[in-house]
Design a protein around this motif. Sequence first.
Motif, short mmCIF file in Angstrom:
data_model
loop_
_atom_site.label_atom_id
_atom_site.label_comp_id
_atom_site.label_asym_id
_atom_site.label_seq_id
_atom_site.Cartn_x
_atom_site.Cartn_y
_atom_site.Cartn_z
N ASN A 274 -2.68 5.79 0.33
CA ASN A 274 -3.80 4.74 0.19
C ASN A 274 -4.09 4.00 1.68
O ASN A 274 -5.16 3.65 2.04
CB ASN A 274 -3.29 3.85 -0.79
CG ASN A 274 -4.51 3.19 -1.34
OD1 ASN A 274 -5.75 3.71 -1.21
ND2 ASN A 274 -4.38 2.32 -2.23
N TRP B 80 0.72 -1.22 0.21
CA TRP B 80 0.21 0.04 -0.10
C TRP B 80 0.90 1.36 -0.10
O TRP B 80 1.96 1.42 0.72
CB TRP B 80 -0.77 -0.01 1.09
CG TRP B 80 -1.62 -1.32 1.64
CD1 TRP B 80 -1.34 -2.22 1.82
CD2 TRP B 80 -3.21 -1.17 1.59
NE1 TRP B 80 -2.47 -3.20 2.17
CE2 TRP B 80 -3.37 -2.41 2.00
CE3 TRP B 80 -4.14 -0.18 1.01
CZ2 TRP B 80 -4.89 -2.96 1.74
CZ3 TRP B 80 -5.40 -0.68 1.04
CH2 TRP B 80 -5.78 -2.04 1.37
N ARG C 234 -7.51 4.01 3.72
CA ARG C 234 -8.37 2.59 3.83
C ARG C 234 -7.70 1.92 4.83
O ARG C 234 -7.55 0.57 4.84
CB ARG C 234 -8.13 1.73 2.39
CG ARG C 234 -8.83 2.65 1.36
CD ARG C 234 -8.49 2.06 0.02
NE ARG C 234 -8.68 1.05 -0.32
CZ ARG C 234 -8.64 0.15 -1.34
NH1 ARG C 234 -7.98 0.66 -2.28
NH2 ARG C 234 -8.95 -1.14 -1.43
N GLU D 68 -9.15 -1.40 6.17
CA GLU D 68 -9.04 -2.50 5.08
C GLU D 68 -7.61 -3.12 4.92
O GLU D 68 -7.35 -4.06 5.34
CB GLU D 68 -9.16 -2.16 3.56
CG GLU D 68 -9.11 -3.24 2.63
CD GLU D 68 -9.46 -2.79 1.01
OE1 GLU D 68 -9.21 -3.66 0.29
OE2 GLU D 68 -9.82 -1.79 1.09
#
Length: 93
Positions: free
Chosen positions: A20, A16, A24, A27
């Motif tokens: 990002n 990642w 997120r 997640e």
Amino acid sequence: MTDHSTAPDSSPTDTWTLANAKARLSEVIDRAQSGPQIITRHGKPNAVVVSADEWERKTARKGTLAEFLLASPLRGADLELERVHDAPHDEMP
């Protein structure tokens, strides 16, 4: 490795970008339950998110120092060690 910011329907990867991962985070944490998640900064690996269970496994103490030394393959070896008897170092001010 492909960044998660590519196609949303692509197979999940474990890398990642920092931006990002921040956007997120939930997640990233969910996916860390099934494997380490690498977070990059300026294109270079910078941090890894792992599950609490994985962290516990990796950091758990596996015996005492005495047990480690007793299990050493050098235990009982006839080693001749010479001790250096230098003068003590001057203490720094």
